[in-house]
Write a protein that holds these residues in place. Structure first.
Motif, PDB file in Angstrom:
ATOM      1  N   TRP A  99       3.620  18.465   7.218  1.00 26.55           N
ATOM      2  CA  TRP A  99       3.028  19.642   6.172  1.00 26.55           C
ATOM      3  C   TRP A  99       2.953  21.056   7.024  1.00 26.55           C
ATOM      4  O   TRP A  99       3.179  22.078   6.468  1.00 26.55           O
ATOM      5  N   THR A 148       6.140  23.017   6.514  1.00 29.49           N
ATOM      6  CA  THR A 148       6.478  23.427   5.041  1.00 29.49           C
ATOM      7  C   THR A 148       5.888  24.804   4.948  1.00 29.49           C
ATOM      8  O   THR A 148       4.798  25.077   5.042  1.00 29.49           O
ATOM      9  N   PRO A 187       1.949  23.906   1.602  1.00 30.37           N
ATOM     10  CA  PRO A 187       1.785  23.320   0.356  1.00 30.37           C
ATOM     11  C   PRO A 187       0.019  23.364  -0.318  1.00 30.37           C
ATOM     12  O   PRO A 187      -0.853  23.342   0.468  1.00 30.37           O
ATOM     13  N   TYR A 204      -1.858  18.414  -2.791  1.00 29.93           N
ATOM     14  CA  TYR A 204      -0.772  17.365  -2.001  1.00 29.93           C
ATOM     15  C   TYR A 204      -0.980  16.965  -0.709  1.00 29.93           C
ATOM     16  O   TYR A 204      -0.835  16.021  -0.371  1.00 29.93           O
ATOM     17  N   THR A 205      -1.734  17.849   0.146  1.00 26.37           N
ATOM     18  CA  THR A 205      -2.081  17.546   1.352  1.00 26.37           C
ATOM     19  C   THR A 205      -3.483  16.994   1.839  1.00 26.37           C
ATOM     20  O   THR A 205      -3.479  16.587   2.912  1.00 26.37           O
ATOM     21  N   THR A 262       6.782  12.655  -1.315  1.00 22.91           N
ATOM     22  CA  THR A 262       7.484  13.823  -0.643  1.00 22.91           C
ATOM     23  C   THR A 262       8.741  13.484   0.120  1.00 22.91           C
ATOM     24  O   THR A 262       8.966  12.553   0.672  1.00 22.91           O
ATOM     25  N   ILE A 313       8.496  22.566  -3.682  1.00 25.69           N
ATOM     26  CA  ILE A 313       7.405  22.996  -3.327  1.00 25.69           C
ATOM     27  C   ILE A 313       7.449  24.145  -2.122  1.00 25.69           C
ATOM     28  O   ILE A 313       6.446  24.695  -1.483  1.00 25.69           O
ATOM     29  N   GLY A 314       8.599  23.915  -1.393  1.00 28.32           N
ATOM     30  CA  GLY A 314       8.674  24.696  -0.221  1.00 28.32           C
ATOM     31  C   GLY A 314      10.033  24.378   0.712  1.00 28.32           C
ATOM     32  O   GLY A 314      10.663  23.985   0.038  1.00 28.32           O
TER      33      GLY A 314
END
Length: 122
Positions: free
Chosen positions: A27, A30, A34, A38-39, A78, A102-103
């Protein structure tokens, strides 16, 4: 976690992934960061799916993917994909499975810029 698929005693393909927690470097690499949705809870990071050439286009990769997710209790899965892979076909395939972008991430200086995608497991 891994899934190996066989047909008539011969290997067809595989998929594997691992659980990632809040604050994991997955994460952290990213961008943009995010959403907490999500995280904030553990997620499954799908690392790789591989299917033998004779089995491509048969739905085997989706069945292997779904078998990997079937036993998971995380809310999201993911993955990272090279948007140029297969002239964009791999990215489009994951979108057809319900993943959304998402990224981006570049896990190492030698790797291409990858698209980070996510979807609910259920």
């Amino acid at each position: 976690m891994a899934v190996l698929a066989y047909a008539d005693g011969h290997p067809v393909g595989y998929a594997y992934g691992n659980r990632i927690e809040h604050g994991d470097r997955y994460w952290q690499r990213t961008t943009p960061a995010p959403a907490e949705e999500y995280t904030g809870r553990p997620a499954l990071a799908l690392k790789e799916i591989g299917v033998r050439p004779a089995w491509r286009g048969t739905g085997a990769s989706r069945r292997i993917h779904d078998a990997l997710l079937a036993a998971r209790d995380e809310p999201f899965v993911t993955l990272m994909v090279n948007p140029a892979a297969g002239e964009g076909k791999v990215h489009a395939l994951y979108r057809s499975w319900g993943y959304e972008d998402i990224g981006q991430s570049q896990p190492s200086p030698a790797s291409p810029l990858l698209t980070v995608m996510i979807r609910p497991i259920r």
